[in-house]
Design a protein around this motif. Structure first.
Motif, short mmCIF file in Angstrom:
data_model
loop_
_atom_site.label_atom_id
_atom_site.label_comp_id
_atom_site.label_asym_id
_atom_site.label_seq_id
_atom_site.Cartn_x
_atom_site.Cartn_y
_atom_site.Cartn_z
N ILE A 18 6.29 7.14 -16.71
CA ILE A 18 6.94 8.46 -16.65
C ILE A 18 7.65 8.76 -17.97
O ILE A 18 7.58 9.88 -18.49
CB ILE A 18 7.91 8.52 -15.46
N LEU A 19 8.31 7.75 -18.53
CA LEU A 19 9.02 7.93 -19.80
C LEU A 19 8.04 8.26 -20.93
O LEU A 19 8.26 9.20 -21.71
CB LEU A 19 9.81 6.66 -20.14
N LEU A 20 6.95 7.51 -21.01
CA LEU A 20 5.96 7.75 -22.07
C LEU A 20 5.26 9.09 -21.87
O LEU A 20 4.92 9.77 -22.85
CB LEU A 20 4.93 6.61 -22.09
N SER A 21 5.05 9.50 -20.62
CA SER A 21 4.46 10.81 -20.35
C SER A 21 5.39 11.92 -20.81
O SER A 21 4.94 12.96 -21.29
CB SER A 21 4.17 10.96 -18.85
N TRP A 22 6.68 11.70 -20.66
CA TRP A 22 7.67 12.69 -21.12
C TRP A 22 7.61 12.81 -22.64
O TRP A 22 7.60 13.92 -23.18
CB TRP A 22 9.06 12.27 -20.66
N PHE A 23 7.54 11.66 -23.35
CA PHE A 23 7.40 11.69 -24.80
C PHE A 23 6.11 12.41 -25.20
O PHE A 23 6.08 13.17 -26.17
CB PHE A 23 7.41 10.28 -25.38
N LEU B 38 4.56 9.83 -7.42
CA LEU B 38 5.64 10.12 -8.37
C LEU B 38 5.13 10.24 -9.80
O LEU B 38 5.72 10.94 -10.63
CB LEU B 38 6.71 9.02 -8.30
N MET B 39 4.03 9.58 -10.09
CA MET B 39 3.46 9.63 -11.44
C MET B 39 2.72 10.92 -11.70
O MET B 39 2.37 11.22 -12.85
CB MET B 39 2.53 8.43 -11.65
N MET C 245 10.53 -7.96 -3.00
CA MET C 245 11.26 -7.48 -4.16
C MET C 245 10.64 -7.99 -5.45
O MET C 245 10.57 -7.27 -6.46
CB MET C 245 12.73 -7.89 -4.07
N GLN C 246 10.20 -9.25 -5.44
CA GLN C 246 9.55 -9.80 -6.63
C GLN C 246 8.25 -9.06 -6.95
O GLN C 246 7.90 -8.89 -8.12
CB GLN C 246 9.24 -11.28 -6.42
N ALA C 247 7.56 -8.63 -5.91
CA ALA C 247 6.31 -7.89 -6.12
C ALA C 247 6.57 -6.45 -6.52
O ALA C 247 5.87 -5.88 -7.37
CB ALA C 247 5.47 -7.93 -4.84
N ALA C 248 7.59 -5.83 -5.93
CA ALA C 248 7.83 -4.40 -6.14
C ALA C 248 8.48 -4.11 -7.49
O ALA C 248 8.19 -3.07 -8.10
CB ALA C 248 8.73 -3.86 -5.01
N PHE C 249 9.35 -5.00 -7.97
CA PHE C 249 10.10 -4.71 -9.19
C PHE C 249 9.21 -4.39 -10.40
O PHE C 249 9.41 -3.37 -11.07
CB PHE C 249 11.05 -5.87 -9.51
N PRO C 250 8.21 -5.24 -10.75
CA PRO C 250 7.39 -4.91 -11.92
C PRO C 250 6.57 -3.64 -11.74
O PRO C 250 6.30 -2.93 -12.71
CB PRO C 250 6.48 -6.14 -12.08
N MET C 251 6.18 -3.32 -10.49
CA MET C 251 5.43 -2.09 -10.24
C MET C 251 6.30 -0.86 -10.51
O MET C 251 5.87 0.10 -11.16
CB MET C 251 4.91 -2.06 -8.80
N VAL C 252 7.53 -0.91 -10.00
CA VAL C 252 8.45 0.21 -10.21
C VAL C 252 8.79 0.32 -11.69
O VAL C 252 8.89 1.43 -12.24
CB VAL C 252 9.72 0.03 -9.36
N LEU C 253 8.94 -0.81 -12.36
CA LEU C 253 9.23 -0.81 -13.80
C LEU C 253 8.10 -0.15 -14.58
O LEU C 253 8.33 0.66 -15.49
CB LEU C 253 9.44 -2.25 -14.29
N LEU C 254 6.87 -0.48 -14.23
CA LEU C 254 5.71 0.14 -14.89
C LEU C 254 5.67 1.64 -14.62
O LEU C 254 5.33 2.43 -15.50
CB LEU C 254 4.41 -0.51 -14.39
N MET C 255 6.01 2.04 -13.39
CA MET C 255 6.03 3.46 -13.06
C MET C 255 7.04 4.20 -13.93
O MET C 255 6.74 5.26 -14.49
CB MET C 255 6.38 3.66 -11.58
N LEU C 256 8.24 3.63 -14.08
CA LEU C 256 9.28 4.26 -14.89
C LEU C 256 8.86 4.33 -16.36
O LEU C 256 9.10 5.34 -17.04
CB LEU C 256 10.59 3.50 -14.75
N LEU C 257 8.20 3.28 -16.84
CA LEU C 257 7.72 3.26 -18.22
C LEU C 257 6.67 4.35 -18.43
O LEU C 257 6.69 5.07 -19.44
CB LEU C 257 7.14 1.89 -18.55
N TYR D 106 0.84 -1.21 0.00
CA TYR D 106 0.00 0.00 0.00
C TYR D 106 0.87 1.25 0.00
O TYR D 106 0.64 2.19 -0.78
CB TYR D 106 -0.93 -0.01 1.21
N LEU D 107 1.87 1.28 0.86
CA LEU D 107 2.76 2.44 0.93
C LEU D 107 3.56 2.60 -0.37
O LEU D 107 3.79 3.73 -0.83
CB LEU D 107 3.71 2.29 2.12
N LEU D 108 3.98 1.47 -0.95
CA LEU D 108 4.72 1.54 -2.21
C LEU D 108 3.84 2.10 -3.33
O LEU D 108 4.28 2.97 -4.09
CB LEU D 108 5.22 0.14 -2.59
#
Length: 207
Positions: free
Chosen positions: A70-75, A20-21, A56-68, A11-13
């Motif tokens: 943010i990148l697409l929003s920048w484009f 951040l989004m 870590m297994q749960a958090a990694f794909p969530m953080v990856l989606l967040m970065l993706l 929940y906090l993550l």
């Protein structure tokens, strides 16, 4: 106990990820935002239900989606073409009290949907409407006829690109626009981030 700890931690993550989004109202979510939010929610639910999945297994794909996202929003911020491709463009459904049927078909938008949204804006007669514009977010913007069509404020230049459809709506052409902009001191369209024309007044924001 472990499930409760994982639920609170995730929940906090997720709260941090959404902060951040960026801030968006629910009705203004882009297609990118909606897909990412749904996928993150699904991943969180799966992670909580699976006792063998570590944090870590749960958090990694969530953080990856967040970065993706943010990148697409920048484009999207940098490119009008990319923004139109992802979010779509506004569609004019009513023009001077007349239904624009081609636009309604293109958006799979029926008359019941239109009349419901008009009633929500206290409009009960199509003849009262000068323009009704379906925004990319799905909301309907309505301009009543009390305000003349010449007063419709539409962007004529966005990100250095002429908005030909909007010029047609105000009865002007590209030659007129370039001439007027030159008189305002803008020889190059690439130097213009945003431009509107209303009641003989220009609003121009440089890039």
């Amino acid at each position: 106990m472990l499930i409760g700890f994982k639920a609170v931690t995730l929940y906090l993550l997720i709260l941090l990820i959404f902060r951040l989004m960026g801030k968006r109202e629910i009705g203004e979510l882009s297609l990118l935002d909606l897909i990412v939010f749904m996928m993150i929610a699904e991943m969180a639910a799966f992670a909580i239900e699976d006792p063998y999945m570590n944090f870590m297994q749960a958090a990694f794909p969530m953080v990856l989606l967040m970065l993706l996202q943010i990148l697409l929003s920048w484009f999207s911020l940098k490119s009008k073409k990319f923004r139109d491709l992802i979010d779509g463009r506004p569609s004019i459904l009513i023009h001077n009290g007349e239904l624009v049927k081609n636009e309604m078909r293109k958006n799979r938008y029926n008359i019941d949907d239109l009349m419901q949204q008009l009633r929500e804006k206290e409009v009960f007669d199509l003849q009262e409407v000068s323009f009704a514009i379906l925004e990319p977010s799905g909301t309907l913007s309505v301009l009543r006829k009390e305000r003349s069509a010449g007063q419709l404020s539409l962007p004529l230049v966005m990100d250095g690109r002429i908005q030909s459809r909007h010029l047609d709506l105000i009865g002007k052409n590209e030659s007129w626009l370039r001439k007027e902009l030159k008189q305002q001191g803008y020889d190059q369209l690439k130097n213009i981030f945003f431009c509107t024309y209303e009641d003989g007044q220009w609003f121009i924001s440089s890039s």
